[in-house]
Design a protein around this motif. Structure first.
Motif, PDB file in Angstrom:
ATOM      1  N   GLY A 110       0.806  -1.207   0.000  1.00 35.04           N
ATOM      2  CA  GLY A 110       0.000   0.000   0.000  1.00 35.04           C
ATOM      3  C   GLY A 110       0.840   1.258   0.000  1.00 35.04           C
ATOM      4  O   GLY A 110       2.070   1.205   0.060  1.00 35.04           O
ATOM      5  N   TYR A 111       0.139   2.376  -0.098  1.00 31.18           N
ATOM      6  CA  TYR A 111       0.735   3.702   0.050  1.00 31.18           C
ATOM      7  C   TYR A 111       0.021   4.386   1.206  1.00 31.18           C
ATOM      8  O   TYR A 111      -1.209   4.369   1.270  1.00 31.18           O
ATOM      9  N   CYS A 112       0.779   5.030   2.077  1.00 30.28           N
ATOM     10  CA  CYS A 112       0.185   5.836   3.134  1.00 30.28           C
ATOM     11  C   CYS A 112       0.733   7.255   3.051  1.00 30.28           C
ATOM     12  O   CYS A 112       1.912   7.468   2.756  1.00 30.28           O
ATOM     13  N   PHE A 113      -0.158   8.188   3.295  1.00 34.71           N
ATOM     14  CA  PHE A 113       0.165   9.607   3.271  1.00 34.71           C
ATOM     15  C   PHE A 113      -0.203  10.150   4.649  1.00 34.71           C
ATOM     16  O   PHE A 113      -1.375  10.147   5.013  1.00 34.71           O
ATOM     17  N   ASP A 114       0.804  10.562   5.404  1.00 32.35           N
ATOM     18  CA  ASP A 114       0.565  11.073   6.748  1.00 32.35           C
ATOM     19  C   ASP A 114       0.576  12.592   6.722  1.00 32.35           C
ATOM     20  O   ASP A 114       1.432  13.208   6.076  1.00 32.35           O
ATOM     21  N   MET A 115      -0.382  13.188   7.447  1.00 36.81           N
ATOM     22  CA  MET A 115      -0.513  14.637   7.494  1.00 36.81           C
ATOM     23  C   MET A 115      -0.567  15.059   8.962  1.00 36.81           C
ATOM     24  O   MET A 115      -1.494  14.708   9.679  1.00 36.81           O
ATOM     25  N   TYR A 116       0.455  15.801   9.383  1.00 36.94           N
ATOM     26  CA  TYR A 116       0.566  16.227  10.774  1.00 36.94           C
ATOM     27  C   TYR A 116       0.104  17.664  10.991  1.00 36.94           C
ATOM     28  O   TYR A 116      -0.110  18.079  12.127  1.00 36.94           O
ATOM     29  N   GLU A 117      -0.006  18.408   9.904  1.00 39.28           N
ATOM     30  CA  GLU A 117      -0.497  19.779   9.974  1.00 39.28           C
ATOM     31  C   GLU A 117      -1.294  20.056   8.708  1.00 39.28           C
ATOM     32  O   GLU A 117      -1.116  19.378   7.693  1.00 39.28           O
ATOM     33  N   PRO A 118      -2.194  21.035   8.762  1.00 33.43           N
ATOM     34  CA  PRO A 118      -3.023  21.315   7.590  1.00 33.43           C
ATOM     35  C   PRO A 118      -2.171  21.617   6.360  1.00 33.43           C
ATOM     36  O   PRO A 118      -1.162  22.320   6.439  1.00 33.43           O
ATOM     37  N   ASP A 119      -2.579  21.022   5.238  1.00 33.36           N
ATOM     38  CA  ASP A 119      -1.846  21.187   3.986  1.00 33.36           C
ATOM     39  C   ASP A 119      -2.864  21.076   2.855  1.00 33.36           C
ATOM     40  O   ASP A 119      -3.247  19.969   2.454  1.00 33.36           O
ATOM     41  N   LYS A 120      -3.329  22.214   2.354  1.00 34.12           N
ATOM     42  CA  LYS A 120      -4.371  22.228   1.322  1.00 34.12           C
ATOM     43  C   LYS A 120      -3.930  21.510   0.052  1.00 34.12           C
ATOM     44  O   LYS A 120      -4.730  20.835  -0.588  1.00 34.12           O
ATOM     45  N   GLU A 121      -2.668  21.645  -0.304  1.00 29.57           N
ATOM     46  CA  GLU A 121      -2.174  20.965  -1.506  1.00 29.57           C
ATOM     47  C   GLU A 121      -2.199  19.451  -1.330  1.00 29.57           C
ATOM     48  O   GLU A 121      -2.558  18.721  -2.249  1.00 29.57           O
ATOM     49  N   LEU A 122      -1.824  18.976  -0.151  1.00 30.33           N
ATOM     50  CA  LEU A 122      -1.859  17.537   0.099  1.00 30.33           C
ATOM     51  C   LEU A 122      -3.299  17.030   0.130  1.00 30.33           C
ATOM     52  O   LEU A 122      -3.589  15.956  -0.389  1.00 30.33           O
ATOM     53  N   VAL A 123      -4.212  17.803   0.708  1.00 30.28           N
ATOM     54  CA  VAL A 123      -5.620  17.409   0.705  1.00 30.28           C
ATOM     55  C   VAL A 123      -6.112  17.259  -0.729  1.00 30.28           C
ATOM     56  O   VAL A 123      -6.753  16.269  -1.082  1.00 30.28           O
ATOM     57  N   LYS A 124      -5.799  18.218  -1.584  1.00 25.45           N
ATOM     58  CA  LYS A 124      -6.204  18.144  -2.996  1.00 25.45           C
ATOM     59  C   LYS A 124      -5.582  16.910  -3.663  1.00 25.45           C
ATOM     60  O   LYS A 124      -6.251  16.188  -4.402  1.00 25.45           O
ATOM     61  N   TYR A 125      -4.321  16.659  -3.407  1.00 22.06           N
ATOM     62  CA  TYR A 125      -3.627  15.500  -3.949  1.00 22.06           C
ATOM     63  C   TYR A 125      -4.304  14.206  -3.498  1.00 22.06           C
ATOM     64  O   TYR A 125      -4.510  13.278  -4.290  1.00 22.06           O
ATOM     65  N   LEU A 126      -4.686  14.149  -2.226  1.00 20.98           N
ATOM     66  CA  LEU A 126      -5.355  12.957  -1.697  1.00 20.98           C
ATOM     67  C   LEU A 126      -6.761  12.804  -2.263  1.00 20.98           C
ATOM     68  O   LEU A 126      -7.214  11.674  -2.500  1.00 20.98           O
ATOM     69  N   GLN A 127      -7.450  13.899  -2.508  1.00 19.08           N
ATOM     70  CA  GLN A 127      -8.758  13.820  -3.162  1.00 19.08           C
ATOM     71  C   GLN A 127      -8.609  13.223  -4.564  1.00 19.08           C
ATOM     72  O   GLN A 127      -9.432  12.408  -4.989  1.00 19.08           O
ATOM     73  N   GLU A 128      -7.556  13.595  -5.263  1.00 19.54           N
ATOM     74  CA  GLU A 128      -7.284  13.014  -6.581  1.00 19.54           C
ATOM     75  C   GLU A 128      -6.988  11.526  -6.467  1.00 19.54           C
ATOM     76  O   GLU A 128      -7.425  10.728  -7.294  1.00 19.54           O
ATOM     77  N   ARG A 129      -6.251  11.123  -5.440  1.00 20.12           N
ATOM     78  CA  ARG A 129      -5.961   9.701  -5.222  1.00 20.12           C
ATOM     79  C   ARG A 129      -7.244   8.946  -4.862  1.00 20.12           C
ATOM     80  O   ARG A 129      -7.437   7.801  -5.290  1.00 20.12           O
ATOM     81  N   LEU A 130      -8.131   9.565  -4.063  1.00 20.71           N
ATOM     82  CA  LEU A 130      -9.412   8.933  -3.745  1.00 20.71           C
ATOM     83  C   LEU A 130     -10.211   8.665  -5.014  1.00 20.71           C
ATOM     84  O   LEU A 130     -10.764   7.573  -5.189  1.00 20.71           O
ATOM     85  N   ALA A 131     -10.276   9.650  -5.885  1.00 20.13           N
ATOM     86  CA  ALA A 131     -11.005   9.483  -7.147  1.00 20.13           C
ATOM     87  C   ALA A 131     -10.371   8.392  -8.004  1.00 20.13           C
ATOM     88  O   ALA A 131     -11.072   7.594  -8.636  1.00 20.13           O
ATOM     89  N   GLU A 132      -9.056   8.343  -8.019  1.00 25.88           N
ATOM     90  CA  GLU A 132      -8.345   7.326  -8.788  1.00 25.88           C
ATOM     91  C   GLU A 132      -8.615   5.928  -8.228  1.00 25.88           C
ATOM     92  O   GLU A 132      -8.913   4.985  -8.980  1.00 25.88           O
ATOM     93  N   ALA A 133      -8.525   5.780  -6.913  1.00 21.80           N
ATOM     94  CA  ALA A 133      -8.784   4.485  -6.280  1.00 21.80           C
ATOM     95  C   ALA A 133     -10.234   4.066  -6.503  1.00 21.80           C
ATOM     96  O   ALA A 133     -10.522   2.896  -6.767  1.00 21.80           O
ATOM     97  N   TRP A 134     -11.164   5.021  -6.379  1.00 22.79           N
ATOM     98  CA  TRP A 134     -12.591   4.742  -6.625  1.00 22.79           C
ATOM     99  C   TRP A 134     -12.772   4.219  -8.048  1.00 22.79           C
ATOM    100  O   TRP A 134     -13.486   3.238  -8.266  1.00 22.79           O
ATOM    101  N   GLN A 135     -12.158   4.893  -9.010  1.00 22.97           N
ATOM    102  CA  GLN A 135     -12.280   4.469 -10.411  1.00 22.97           C
ATOM    103  C   GLN A 135     -11.738   3.059 -10.599  1.00 22.97           C
ATOM    104  O   GLN A 135     -12.370   2.222 -11.239  1.00 22.97           O
ATOM    105  N   ASN A 136     -10.579   2.789 -10.045  1.00 17.46           N
ATOM    106  CA  ASN A 136     -10.000   1.465 -10.182  1.00 17.46           C
ATOM    107  C   ASN A 136     -10.787   0.403  -9.442  1.00 17.46           C
ATOM    108  O   ASN A 136     -10.843  -0.744  -9.886  1.00 17.46           O
ATOM    109  N   ALA A 137     -11.423   0.777  -8.345  1.00 23.30           N
ATOM    110  CA  ALA A 137     -12.243  -0.173  -7.594  1.00 23.30           C
ATOM    111  C   ALA A 137     -13.518  -0.518  -8.355  1.00 23.30           C
ATOM    112  O   ALA A 137     -14.102  -1.581  -8.148  1.00 23.30           O
ATOM    113  N   SER A 138     -13.949   0.366  -9.248  1.00 24.21           N
ATOM    114  CA  SER A 138     -15.202   0.145  -9.967  1.00 24.21           C
ATOM    115  C   SER A 138     -15.051  -0.835 -11.117  1.00 24.21           C
ATOM    116  O   SER A 138     -16.045  -1.284 -11.676  1.00 24.21           O
ATOM    117  N   GLU A 139     -13.834  -1.150 -11.465  1.00 27.88           N
ATOM    118  CA  GLU A 139     -13.587  -2.017 -12.643  1.00 27.88           C
ATOM    119  C   GLU A 139     -13.569  -3.480 -12.277  1.00 27.88           C
ATOM    120  O   GLU A 139     -13.308  -3.891 -11.230  1.00 27.88           O
TER     121      GLU A 139
END
Length: 139
Positions: A110-139
């Motif tokens: 797996g991949y883990c992304f740890d966030m210890y302080e607010p990071d808007k760019e990382l949140v956006k990046y993780l939202q993109e990864r969520l969408a990617e994982a969702w898409q791959n899970a749908s196949e």
């Protein structure tokens, strides 16, 4: 109509004041993203003092019971932090921001992304990864 799972998340969020910890807004954004993915369900597992875990699953998934884990690590409620993990074969990590976890998700890499302080760019990046994982899970 609210599900028992969403009620659990909402109750958790209601008890988590931003003054205690600024990570609440980051978790809310990730929760909103996961909740907005069509044909998905969310499991919420509360283990106070350990973690609060949000686990999205696509309805077409048969082999795995989730496509991501969004954990609020709660060993110190005043210092909560997030750990967001995905199966290694369900996402890319083009910016190499994640940590590879061999055998770390139910025996799979797996991949883990740890966030210890607010990071808007990382949140956006993780939202993109969520969408990617969702898409791959749908196949």
């Amino acid at each position: 109509m609210a599900t028992e799972q969403s009620k659990g998340v909402e109750a958790f969020l209601a008890g988590w004041t931003p003054d205690e910890n600024p990570m609440k807004a980051c978790f809310q954004e990730l929760y909103s993203c996961a909740a907005g993915l069509e044909a998905s369900t969310l499991a919420f597992i509360a283990r106070p003092g350990v973690s609060y875990s949000l686990r999205p699953k696509h309805q077409n998934q048969s082999e795995r019971n989730l496509f991501a884990i969004i954990d609020v690590i709660d060993d110190d409620p005043a210092e909560r932090w997030l750990s967001v993990c995905f199966y290694g074969d369900m996402i890319s990590d083009p910016d190499q921001r994640g940590e590879v976890i061999p055998g770390g998700l139910s025996g799979d890499d797996g991949y883990c992304f740890d966030m210890y302080e607010p990071d808007k760019e990382l949140v956006k990046y993780l939202q993109e990864r969520l969408a990617e994982a969702w898409q791959n899970a749908s196949e």
